[in-house]
Design a protein around this motif. Structure first.
Motif, PDB file in Angstrom:
ATOM      1  N   ILE A 126      25.228  39.291  24.562  1.00 62.90           N
ATOM      2  CA  ILE A 126      25.685  39.390  23.178  1.00 62.90           C
ATOM      3  C   ILE A 126      25.652  38.004  22.535  1.00 62.90           C
ATOM      4  CG2 ILE A 126      27.083  41.442  23.578  1.00 62.90           C
ATOM      5  CD1 ILE A 126      29.528  39.680  23.810  1.00 62.90           C
ATOM      6  N   ALA A 127      25.711  37.963  21.205  1.00 59.11           N
ATOM      7  CA  ALA A 127      25.506  36.688  20.503  1.00 59.11           C
ATOM      8  C   ALA A 127      26.479  36.521  19.348  1.00 59.11           C
ATOM      9  CB  ALA A 127      24.075  36.616  19.979  1.00 59.11           C
ATOM     10  N   GLY A 128      26.621  35.261  18.898  1.00 58.75           N
ATOM     11  CA  GLY A 128      27.369  34.928  17.690  1.00 58.75           C
ATOM     12  C   GLY A 128      28.784  35.474  17.688  1.00 58.75           C
ATOM     13  N   GLU A 129      29.140  36.104  16.548  1.00 65.62           N
ATOM     14  CA  GLU A 129      30.487  36.615  16.362  1.00 65.62           C
ATOM     15  C   GLU A 129      30.801  37.809  17.247  1.00 65.62           C
ATOM     16  OE1 GLU A 129      32.751  35.132  14.440  1.00 65.62           O
ATOM     17  OE2 GLU A 129      31.283  33.591  13.908  1.00 65.62           O
ATOM     18  N   GLN A 130      29.761  38.390  17.899  1.00 63.32           N
ATOM     19  CA  GLN A 130      30.022  39.473  18.843  1.00 63.32           C
ATOM     20  C   GLN A 130      30.786  38.964  20.069  1.00 63.32           C
ATOM     21  OE1 GLN A 130      25.826  40.670  19.313  1.00 63.32           O
ATOM     22  NE2 GLN A 130      26.431  42.707  18.586  1.00 63.32           N
ATOM     23  N   ILE A 131      30.619  37.704  20.375  1.00 59.31           N
ATOM     24  CA  ILE A 131      31.331  37.108  21.502  1.00 59.31           C
ATOM     25  C   ILE A 131      32.775  36.858  21.066  1.00 59.31           C
ATOM     26  CG2 ILE A 131      31.369  35.207  23.151  1.00 59.31           C
ATOM     27  CD1 ILE A 131      28.436  34.652  22.383  1.00 59.31           C
ATOM     28  N   PRO A 132      33.763  37.325  21.824  1.00 62.85           N
ATOM     29  CA  PRO A 132      35.164  37.075  21.431  1.00 62.85           C
ATOM     30  C   PRO A 132      35.418  35.580  21.233  1.00 62.85           C
ATOM     31  CG  PRO A 132      35.053  38.625  23.261  1.00 62.85           C
ATOM     32  CD  PRO A 132      33.660  38.102  23.074  1.00 62.85           C
ATOM     33  N   ILE A 133      36.214  35.245  20.224  1.00 62.26           N
ATOM     34  CA  ILE A 133      36.484  33.843  19.921  1.00 62.26           C
ATOM     35  C   ILE A 133      37.080  33.131  21.131  1.00 62.26           C
ATOM     36  CG2 ILE A 133      38.731  34.456  18.920  1.00 62.26           C
ATOM     37  CD1 ILE A 133      36.477  31.456  17.989  1.00 62.26           C
ATOM     38  N   GLY A 134      37.923  33.838  21.887  1.00 64.81           N
ATOM     39  CA  GLY A 134      38.494  33.229  23.078  1.00 64.81           C
ATOM     40  C   GLY A 134      37.439  32.886  24.109  1.00 64.81           C
ATOM     41  N   ALA A 135      36.438  33.751  24.267  1.00 67.41           N
ATOM     42  CA  ALA A 135      35.353  33.484  25.217  1.00 67.41           C
ATOM     43  C   ALA A 135      34.536  32.285  24.770  1.00 67.41           C
ATOM     44  CB  ALA A 135      34.461  34.724  25.354  1.00 67.41           C
ATOM     45  N   ARG A 136      34.303  32.169  23.450  1.00 70.14           N
ATOM     46  CA  ARG A 136      33.547  31.009  22.944  1.00 70.14           C
ATOM     47  C   ARG A 136      34.318  29.713  23.163  1.00 70.14           C
ATOM     48  NH1 ARG A 136      32.922  32.509  17.051  1.00 70.14           N
ATOM     49  NH2 ARG A 136      33.890  34.518  17.497  1.00 70.14           N
ATOM     50  N   ILE A 137      35.636  29.792  23.001  1.00 70.51           N
ATOM     51  CA  ILE A 137      36.470  28.606  23.237  1.00 70.51           C
ATOM     52  C   ILE A 137      36.439  28.223  24.713  1.00 70.51           C
ATOM     53  CG2 ILE A 137      38.869  27.810  23.281  1.00 70.51           C
ATOM     54  CD1 ILE A 137      39.322  29.401  20.706  1.00 70.51           C
ATOM     55  N   ILE A 138      36.579  29.212  25.592  1.00 65.52           N
ATOM     56  CA  ILE A 138      36.577  28.926  27.033  1.00 65.52           C
ATOM     57  C   ILE A 138      35.231  28.369  27.471  1.00 65.52           C
ATOM     58  CG2 ILE A 138      36.764  29.965  29.328  1.00 65.52           C
ATOM     59  CD1 ILE A 138      38.806  31.928  28.087  1.00 65.52           C
ATOM     60  N   MET A 139      34.134  28.866  26.895  1.00 62.41           N
ATOM     61  CA  MET A 139      32.803  28.331  27.210  1.00 62.41           C
ATOM     62  C   MET A 139      32.742  26.834  26.938  1.00 62.41           C
ATOM     63  SD  MET A 139      29.423  28.351  27.739  1.00 62.41           S
ATOM     64  CE  MET A 139      28.394  29.780  27.419  1.00 62.41           C
ATOM     65  N   VAL A 140      33.252  26.412  25.777  1.00 62.07           N
ATOM     66  CA  VAL A 140      33.236  24.987  25.431  1.00 62.07           C
ATOM     67  C   VAL A 140      34.180  24.203  26.343  1.00 62.07           C
ATOM     68  CG1 VAL A 140      33.794  23.305  23.622  1.00 62.07           C
ATOM     69  CG2 VAL A 140      32.578  25.414  23.030  1.00 62.07           C
ATOM     70  N   ALA A 141      35.396  24.713  26.549  1.00 63.88           N
ATOM     71  CA  ALA A 141      36.374  24.016  27.386  1.00 63.88           C
ATOM     72  C   ALA A 141      35.889  23.912  28.827  1.00 63.88           C
ATOM     73  CB  ALA A 141      37.713  24.747  27.325  1.00 63.88           C
ATOM     74  N   ASP A 142      35.303  24.988  29.338  1.00 62.15           N
ATOM     75  CA  ASP A 142      34.790  25.020  30.708  1.00 62.15           C
ATOM     76  C   ASP A 142      33.674  23.999  30.888  1.00 62.15           C
ATOM     77  OD1 ASP A 142      34.462  25.874  33.302  1.00 62.15           O
ATOM     78  OD2 ASP A 142      33.282  27.637  32.781  1.00 62.15           O
ATOM     79  N   THR A 143      32.774  23.972  29.938  1.00 65.04           N
ATOM     80  CA  THR A 143      31.655  23.028  30.005  1.00 65.04           C
ATOM     81  C   THR A 143      32.127  21.590  29.883  1.00 65.04           C
ATOM     82  OG1 THR A 143      30.281  24.696  28.934  1.00 65.04           O
ATOM     83  CG2 THR A 143      29.402  22.473  29.021  1.00 65.04           C
ATOM     84  N   LEU A 144      33.084  21.366  28.999  1.00 68.16           N
ATOM     85  CA  LEU A 144      33.611  20.015  28.794  1.00 68.16           C
ATOM     86  C   LEU A 144      34.219  19.482  30.084  1.00 68.16           C
ATOM     87  CD1 LEU A 144      33.841  18.024  26.442  1.00 68.16           C
ATOM     88  CD2 LEU A 144      36.082  18.986  25.930  1.00 68.16           C
ATOM     89  N   ASP A 145      34.997  20.320  30.758  1.00 70.16           N
ATOM     90  CA  ASP A 145      35.597  19.872  32.014  1.00 70.16           C
ATOM     91  C   ASP A 145      34.544  19.688  33.098  1.00 70.16           C
ATOM     92  OD1 ASP A 145      38.080  19.344  33.635  1.00 70.16           O
ATOM     93  OD2 ASP A 145      37.186  20.971  34.799  1.00 70.16           O
ATOM     94  N   ALA A 146      33.561  20.594  33.158  1.00 74.26           N
ATOM     95  CA  ALA A 146      32.511  20.482  34.174  1.00 74.26           C
ATOM     96  C   ALA A 146      31.730  19.178  34.016  1.00 74.26           C
ATOM     97  CB  ALA A 146      31.565  21.679  34.079  1.00 74.26           C
ATOM     98  N   MET A 147      31.444  18.816  32.767  1.00 68.41           N
ATOM     99  CA  MET A 147      30.633  17.615  32.535  1.00 68.41           C
ATOM    100  C   MET A 147      31.431  16.331  32.738  1.00 68.41           C
ATOM    101  SD  MET A 147      28.062  18.514  29.374  1.00 68.41           S
ATOM    102  CE  MET A 147      29.325  18.847  28.164  1.00 68.41           C
ATOM    103  N   THR A 148      32.737  16.385  32.546  1.00 63.91           N
ATOM    104  CA  THR A 148      33.547  15.162  32.669  1.00 63.91           C
ATOM    105  C   THR A 148      34.245  15.062  34.021  1.00 63.91           C
ATOM    106  OG1 THR A 148      35.378  16.291  31.558  1.00 63.91           O
ATOM    107  CG2 THR A 148      33.921  14.956  30.182  1.00 63.91           C
ATOM    108  N   SER A 149      33.831  15.889  34.983  1.00 62.26           N
ATOM    109  CA  SER A 149      34.388  15.854  36.339  1.00 62.26           C
ATOM    110  C   SER A 149      33.288  15.480  37.330  1.00 62.26           C
ATOM    111  CB  SER A 149      34.967  17.224  36.715  1.00 62.26           C
ATOM    112  OG  SER A 149      35.987  17.603  35.825  1.00 62.26           O
ATOM    113  N   ASP A 150      33.661  14.769  38.380  1.00 62.84           N
ATOM    114  CA  ASP A 150      32.705  14.420  39.441  1.00 62.84           C
ATOM    115  C   ASP A 150      32.315  15.666  40.232  1.00 62.84           C
ATOM    116  OD1 ASP A 150      32.506  11.660  38.999  1.00 62.84           O
ATOM    117  OD2 ASP A 150      34.350  11.270  40.127  1.00 62.84           O
TER     118      ASP A 150
END
Length: 463
Positions: free
Chosen positions: A360-384
């Motif tokens: 699914i794409a865009g606004e079909q993705i729950p806002i919470g899922a879009r937030i977690i995607m960004v937060a998850d990626t941010l932590d993954a990239m800033t962790s060893d």
């Protein structure tokens, strides 16, 4: 310096302004409502003492709300009853005296909190009384006359003023939005509060008919209602404790992601607060973020989590099933079905529809899922990780912008770039120092891919 004084010195100026406004309004209402007849009806002073005592006892049996050291009690029941029994400004005096005694002697609050609670109790009772009498509500100790509309208006007005003023104080002192503060202070319990207020009618009736024995009859129902409120809070606390246990069990599988789920929850909560989401939405996002990888507790993921280095294409296919497994596991808990389950299932859906498991794409993705995607990626990239060093905050933001619109919601990426709270959590530069990165041309991306093959923004094994 005492703890109370130290606490009182920590409030921002707008809190003092709010206390001043509420106090001034309460004082003005006392002046407007002042009615002191030369003689009082029979039994007036006994009734006044009895309801002051009942209000103090009810307020003393408080329970804590888990935000900004706020408390709640059932004092609203006797206080609402006083509006139908006593002429103004006596109900306001009872309300103010209740808060003054309880906050000073029992809760031992800082002076500013004592002043605020005294004033807001007086204001809530006073405004509710004005509305009640304006709509034809009767007042007296000798006769009982129940009118539906005035009483409903009294109750609604009381809670609007009481919850509203406390929500403003919580928002100003803790930095959360007024919307979130309202939800945490009274929004969730508002229906229960409204139904519990029917006891105020019964209290007025019993006192008019039986005097002091009438109050004694209602003590046990008041105790039961308080226990119901307390049980609801305990159930919430037990749910949070169970979530923590699930997270600990999951992280025991993967030593390289210890603390990952908690950090993702913290980042996601910060992003949600920047969006001024409601308290219920924020709690759902926090729970989904904590449990977004809980499916990895299953045995088929154990060797993949312990593997040093990158996963093979076949192993990546297996790893991608963790979102479905996580959602299915979470759905076994009734309180987590629905929105939390959906956020977990879709937290790897890309904004352009190229993600998984459902594409699914865009606004079909729950806002919470879009937030977690960004937060998850941010932590993954800033962790060893075993195969690479952690990125700096600046580099991580560059990567988010690189894939904004394809992998990530571009609005959320821009929000993270401008967010002071996210920067503080990660120890990065302030928004003013962090210029929005310019998108690289295709030839530059290709050249970087050849030189830095290990810096893919979000390889599947990271998440």
């Amino acid at each position: 310096m005492s703890d109370a004084r130290a606490e009182g010195s920590q409030f921002p100026p707008r809190v003092y302004l709010l206390v001043g406004v509420v106090s001034a309004l309460a004082a003005f209402l006392v002046f407007v409502e002042w009615q002191m007849p030369s003689s009082q009806p029979k039994g007036f002073w006994n009734a006044l003492a009895a309801f002051a005592f009942l209000s103090i006892v009810s307020d003393s049996l408080f329970f804590k709300i888990p935000i900004a050291k706020a408390n709640a009690s059932l004092a609203f029941i006797p206080l609402q009853a006083t509006v139908a029994l006593f002429a103004p400004p006596w109900p306001m005096f009872i309300g103010g005296f209740t808060a003054l005694v309880v906050d000073t002697l029992i809760r031992k609050k800082a002076t500013i909190r004592v002043v605020f609670n005294t004033a807001q109790y007086m204001l809530a009772v006073g405004v509710a009384g004005l509305v009640y009498r304006a709509l034809g509500g009767t007042v007296g100790l000798e006769n009982f006359s129940f009118l539906f509309i005035p009483f409903v208006a009294l109750v609604v007005t009381f809670f609007l003023v009481n919850h509203g003023s406390v929500a403003l104080a919580v928002a100003f002192s803790s930095g959360v939005s007024v919307r979130e503060a309202w939800g945490r202070v009274g929004g969730r319990a508002l229906v229960n509060d409204l139904f519990s207020s029917t006891l105020a009618i019964l209290l007025v009736f019993l006192y008019v008919k039986l005097q002091l024995p009438g109050i004694a009859i209602l003590v046990f129902p008041l105790f039961l209602v308080r226990q119901l409120y307390q049980m609801n809070l305990q159930l919430q606390e037990e749910l949070e404790e169970k979530l923590e246990l699930m997270v600990k069990a999951m992280e025991a599988r993967d030593p390289y992601t210890s603390g990952h789920s908690r950090r993702v929850a913290e980042y996601a909560l910060s992003i949600g607060r920047e969006l001024k989401l409601s308290a219920d939405a924020l709690d759902g996002i926090k729970r989904a973020a904590l449990l977004h990888d809980v499916g990895k507790i299953y045995e088929e993921f154990a060797p993949l989590l312990r593997k040093d280095g990158r996963l093979t294409p076949e192993e990546r296919v297996v790893m991608r099933t963790h979102v479905v497994r996580s959602a299915e596991l979470v759905a076994t808990a009734a309180k987590l079905r629905g929105s939390v389950e959906a956020m977990i299932r879709h937290h790897h859906e890309n904004f352009d529809g190229s993600g998984y498991p459902d594409g699914i794409a865009g606004e079909q993705i729950p806002i919470g899922a879009r937030i977690i995607m960004v937060a998850d990626t941010l932590d993954a990239m800033t962790s060893d990780r075993p195969y690479r060093r952690a990125m700096t905050f600046e580099r991580a933001v560059e990567e988010l912008h690189e894939y904004a619109g394809s992998q990530f919601d571009p609005k959320l990426v821009q929000l993270v770039t401008n967010s002071g709270s996210i920067r503080r959590l990660l120890g990065g530069p302030g928004p003013a120092e962090l210029a929005t990165p310019t998108a690289r041309p295709s030839w530059a991306r290709a050249l970087r891919a050849k030189r830095e093959p290990a810096t893919e923004a979000l390889p599947p094994e990271l998440v």
